[in-house]
Design a protein around this motif. Structure first.
Motif, PDB file in Angstrom:
ATOM      1  N   ASN A 139      -0.913  26.133  22.040  1.00 41.14           N
ATOM      2  CA  ASN A 139      -1.690  25.570  23.144  1.00 41.14           C
ATOM      3  C   ASN A 139      -1.880  26.431  24.328  1.00 41.14           C
ATOM      4  OD1 ASN A 139      -2.330  23.581  21.230  1.00 41.14           O
ATOM      5  ND2 ASN A 139      -0.326  22.393  21.701  1.00 41.14           N
ATOM      6  N   MET A 140      -0.661  27.102  24.678  1.00 41.62           N
ATOM      7  CA  MET A 140      -0.669  27.550  25.967  1.00 41.62           C
ATOM      8  C   MET A 140      -1.612  29.041  25.722  1.00 41.62           C
ATOM      9  SD  MET A 140       2.241  29.895  27.924  1.00 41.62           S
ATOM     10  CE  MET A 140       3.460  28.585  27.902  1.00 41.62           C
ATOM     11  N   VAL A 141      -1.809  29.806  24.689  1.00 43.09           N
ATOM     12  CA  VAL A 141      -2.665  30.785  24.429  1.00 43.09           C
ATOM     13  C   VAL A 141      -3.886  30.237  24.523  1.00 43.09           C
ATOM     14  CG1 VAL A 141      -3.243  32.629  22.612  1.00 43.09           C
ATOM     15  CG2 VAL A 141      -0.689  32.259  23.216  1.00 43.09           C
ATOM     16  N   VAL A 142      -4.163  29.203  23.828  1.00 45.80           N
ATOM     17  CA  VAL A 142      -5.521  28.647  23.948  1.00 45.80           C
ATOM     18  C   VAL A 142      -6.308  28.399  25.231  1.00 45.80           C
ATOM     19  CG1 VAL A 142      -6.993  26.873  22.897  1.00 45.80           C
ATOM     20  CG2 VAL A 142      -5.412  27.974  21.333  1.00 45.80           C
ATOM     21  N   GLU A 143      -5.364  27.632  25.988  1.00 44.83           N
ATOM     22  CA  GLU A 143      -5.728  27.026  27.240  1.00 44.83           C
ATOM     23  C   GLU A 143      -6.035  28.706  28.222  1.00 44.83           C
ATOM     24  OE1 GLU A 143      -6.512  24.420  28.498  1.00 44.83           O
ATOM     25  OE2 GLU A 143      -6.021  23.453  26.485  1.00 44.83           O
ATOM     26  N   VAL A 144      -5.385  29.559  27.734  1.00 42.75           N
ATOM     27  CA  VAL A 144      -5.478  30.952  28.713  1.00 42.75           C
ATOM     28  C   VAL A 144      -6.886  31.503  28.202  1.00 42.75           C
ATOM     29  CG1 VAL A 144      -4.608  33.020  29.107  1.00 42.75           C
ATOM     30  CG2 VAL A 144      -3.048  31.288  29.411  1.00 42.75           C
ATOM     31  N   VAL A 145      -6.857  31.577  26.632  1.00 45.45           N
ATOM     32  CA  VAL A 145      -7.979  32.429  26.229  1.00 45.45           C
ATOM     33  C   VAL A 145      -9.329  31.773  26.755  1.00 45.45           C
ATOM     34  CG1 VAL A 145      -9.382  32.690  24.153  1.00 45.45           C
ATOM     35  CG2 VAL A 145      -6.894  33.325  24.355  1.00 45.45           C
ATOM     36  N   LEU A 146      -9.410  30.324  26.744  1.00 45.33           N
ATOM     37  CA  LEU A 146     -10.553  29.458  27.210  1.00 45.33           C
ATOM     38  C   LEU A 146     -10.672  29.367  28.619  1.00 45.33           C
ATOM     39  CD1 LEU A 146     -10.149  26.296  25.023  1.00 45.33           C
ATOM     40  CD2 LEU A 146     -11.678  28.260  24.589  1.00 45.33           C
ATOM     41  N   ALA A 147      -9.544  29.619  29.314  1.00 50.73           N
ATOM     42  CA  ALA A 147      -9.776  29.953  30.926  1.00 50.73           C
ATOM     43  C   ALA A 147     -10.474  31.242  31.441  1.00 50.73           C
ATOM     44  CB  ALA A 147      -8.288  29.583  31.613  1.00 50.73           C
ATOM     45  N   ILE A 148     -10.231  32.096  30.694  1.00 52.81           N
ATOM     46  CA  ILE A 148     -10.575  33.352  30.900  1.00 52.81           C
ATOM     47  C   ILE A 148     -12.192  33.876  30.304  1.00 52.81           C
ATOM     48  CG2 ILE A 148     -10.262  35.865  30.325  1.00 52.81           C
ATOM     49  CD1 ILE A 148      -7.658  35.384  30.783  1.00 52.81           C
ATOM     50  N   GLY A 149     -12.219  33.243  28.964  1.00 56.77           N
ATOM     51  CA  GLY A 149     -13.310  33.205  28.491  1.00 56.77           C
ATOM     52  C   GLY A 149     -14.139  34.676  28.204  1.00 56.77           C
ATOM     53  N   ASN A 150     -15.230  34.921  28.782  1.00 56.79           N
ATOM     54  CA  ASN A 150     -15.775  36.305  28.427  1.00 56.79           C
ATOM     55  C   ASN A 150     -15.695  37.053  29.768  1.00 56.79           C
ATOM     56  OD1 ASN A 150     -16.475  35.890  25.785  1.00 56.79           O
ATOM     57  ND2 ASN A 150     -18.412  34.844  26.259  1.00 56.79           N
ATOM     58  N   ASP A 151     -14.878  36.635  30.537  1.00 55.72           N
ATOM     59  CA  ASP A 151     -14.638  37.194  31.894  1.00 55.72           C
ATOM     60  C   ASP A 151     -14.138  38.584  31.530  1.00 55.72           C
ATOM     61  OD1 ASP A 151     -14.200  37.840  34.490  1.00 55.72           O
ATOM     62  OD2 ASP A 151     -13.641  35.646  35.016  1.00 55.72           O
ATOM     63  N   ASP A 152     -14.617  39.388  32.787  1.00 54.02           N
ATOM     64  CA  ASP A 152     -14.178  41.073  32.515  1.00 54.02           C
ATOM     65  C   ASP A 152     -12.604  40.943  33.058  1.00 54.02           C
ATOM     66  OD1 ASP A 152     -16.215  42.071  31.863  1.00 54.02           O
ATOM     67  OD2 ASP A 152     -17.253  42.451  33.897  1.00 54.02           O
ATOM     68  N   ARG A 153     -11.947  39.516  33.393  1.00 58.82           N
ATOM     69  CA  ARG A 153     -10.497  39.775  33.627  1.00 58.82           C
ATOM     70  C   ARG A 153      -9.611  39.908  32.495  1.00 58.82           C
ATOM     71  NH1 ARG A 153      -9.756  34.172  36.551  1.00 58.82           N
ATOM     72  NH2 ARG A 153     -11.573  33.597  35.116  1.00 58.82           N
ATOM     73  N   LEU A 154     -10.330  39.988  31.257  1.00 56.67           N
ATOM     74  CA  LEU A 154      -9.552  40.152  30.027  1.00 56.67           C
ATOM     75  C   LEU A 154      -8.594  41.623  30.310  1.00 56.67           C
ATOM     76  CD1 LEU A 154     -12.007  39.115  27.127  1.00 56.67           C
ATOM     77  CD2 LEU A 154      -9.988  38.048  27.946  1.00 56.67           C
ATOM     78  N   ASN A 155      -9.100  42.638  30.931  1.00 55.28           N
ATOM     79  CA  ASN A 155      -8.440  43.805  31.061  1.00 55.28           C
ATOM     80  C   ASN A 155      -7.180  43.574  31.743  1.00 55.28           C
ATOM     81  OD1 ASN A 155      -9.478  43.648  33.377  1.00 55.28           O
ATOM     82  ND2 ASN A 155     -10.832  45.396  33.224  1.00 55.28           N
ATOM     83  N   LEU A 156      -7.172  42.478  32.577  1.00 60.11           N
ATOM     84  CA  LEU A 156      -5.878  42.133  33.449  1.00 60.11           C
ATOM     85  C   LEU A 156      -4.835  41.788  32.396  1.00 60.11           C
ATOM     86  CD1 LEU A 156      -7.797  40.490  36.429  1.00 60.11           C
ATOM     87  CD2 LEU A 156      -6.747  42.865  36.258  1.00 60.11           C
ATOM     88  N   ILE A 157      -5.031  41.173  31.448  1.00 63.13           N
ATOM     89  CA  ILE A 157      -3.916  40.652  30.627  1.00 63.13           C
ATOM     90  C   ILE A 157      -3.189  41.817  29.921  1.00 63.13           C
ATOM     91  CG2 ILE A 157      -3.312  39.470  28.480  1.00 63.13           C
ATOM     92  CD1 ILE A 157      -5.751  37.685  29.155  1.00 63.13           C
ATOM     93  N   GLY A 158      -1.872  41.901  30.207  1.00 66.99           N
ATOM     94  CA  GLY A 158      -1.054  43.070  29.570  1.00 66.99           C
ATOM     95  C   GLY A 158       0.140  42.576  28.911  1.00 66.99           C
ATOM     96  N   ILE A 159       0.489  43.369  27.764  1.00 67.71           N
ATOM     97  CA  ILE A 159       1.551  42.674  27.066  1.00 67.71           C
ATOM     98  C   ILE A 159       2.489  44.096  26.955  1.00 67.71           C
ATOM     99  CG2 ILE A 159       2.544  41.994  24.853  1.00 67.71           C
ATOM    100  CD1 ILE A 159      -0.001  40.709  24.142  1.00 67.71           C
ATOM    101  N   LYS A 160       3.747  44.003  27.502  1.00 69.97           N
ATOM    102  CA  LYS A 160       4.628  45.150  27.406  1.00 69.97           C
ATOM    103  C   LYS A 160       5.925  44.828  26.790  1.00 69.97           C
ATOM    104  CE  LYS A 160       6.822  48.329  30.292  1.00 69.97           C
ATOM    105  NZ  LYS A 160       6.991  48.916  31.679  1.00 69.97           N
ATOM    106  N   LYS A 161       6.434  45.497  25.553  1.00 69.07           N
ATOM    107  CA  LYS A 161       7.263  45.275  24.974  1.00 69.07           C
ATOM    108  C   LYS A 161       8.674  46.066  25.977  1.00 69.07           C
ATOM    109  CE  LYS A 161       9.716  45.481  20.566  1.00 69.07           C
ATOM    110  NZ  LYS A 161       9.719  46.270  19.376  1.00 69.07           N
ATOM    111  N   PHE A 162       9.677  45.278  26.197  1.00 73.22           N
ATOM    112  CA  PHE A 162      10.755  45.822  26.691  1.00 73.22           C
ATOM    113  C   PHE A 162      11.646  46.346  25.866  1.00 73.22           C
ATOM    114  CE2 PHE A 162       8.858  43.038  29.987  1.00 73.22           C
ATOM    115  CZ  PHE A 162       8.796  43.699  31.103  1.00 73.22           C
ATOM    116  N   LEU A 163      11.984  47.618  25.883  1.00 77.80           N
ATOM    117  CA  LEU A 163      13.052  48.089  24.773  1.00 77.80           C
ATOM    118  C   LEU A 163      14.416  48.053  25.411  1.00 77.80           C
ATOM    119  CD1 LEU A 163      10.882  51.256  23.767  1.00 77.80           C
ATOM    120  CD2 LEU A 163      11.195  48.896  22.631  1.00 77.80           C
TER     121      LEU A 163
END
Length: 163
Positions: A139-163
């Motif tokens: 549900n959290m992921v869905v809310e974030v995706v819908l809040a961002i929508g087709n906005d160019d801010r999608l490139n601000l989302i980053g996922i980093k795996k800490f080793l």
């Protein structure tokens, strides 16, 4: 579902170290592999773990099944390149079938979109990492995706795996 969820393994090495784990990646790293094909399976598991962080056991089992199914053809003299071409064709057909089965959210109400997206997110969140809280995170992921929508801010989302 493939995998080893819930089934711990005891690994005892020649130095006297003992490890108990149900994590495929941990187990693969502890094994002293000599056989070239088995080494490839370990490399596949490491790549899966690095890229996704989960699914190492599944990818090893699937790869092993592909190898098992290919063996009789190799023994009958079929060239490896023909098998590779066949696996690529099968992959192409599988991807097209998935596209055929895809459900569009275009034209759906907001509630229908949320429901479909939450189902998709929950499926991908069935991993050992957060499986116990998948509905919450879905549900959290869905809310974030819908809040961002087709906005160019999608490139601000980053996922980093800490080793």
């Amino acid at each position: 579902m493939l995998g080893t969820r819930g089934m711990d393994k005891l690994i005892y090495d020649d130095k006297g170290n003992t490890t108990i784990s149900n994590d495929g990646s941990t187990i693969m790293k502890l094994l002293d592999i000599v056989h070239p094909t088995a080494k490839i399976l370990v490399d596949i598991a490491k790549s899966q773990d690095f890229e996704v962080g989960d699914g190492t056991t599944t990818v090893v089992l699937l790869s092993g099944e592909f190898l098992k199914e290919a063996k009789p053809f190799i023994e009958d003299g079929v060239h490896a390149q023909n098998l590779i071409r066949s696996y690529r064709t099968a992959s192409f057909l599988a991807i097209n079938k998935i596209k055929d089965l895809a459900v569009s959210i275009e034209g759906k109400s907001l509630e229908e979109k949320k429901s479909l997206l939450a189902k998709c997110a929950a499926t991908t969140l069935s991993s050992k990492l957060i499986g116990g809280e998948k509905e919450f995170f879905a549900n959290m992921v869905v809310e974030v995706v819908l809040a961002i929508g087709n906005d160019d801010r999608l490139n601000l989302i980053g996922i980093k795996k800490f080793l």
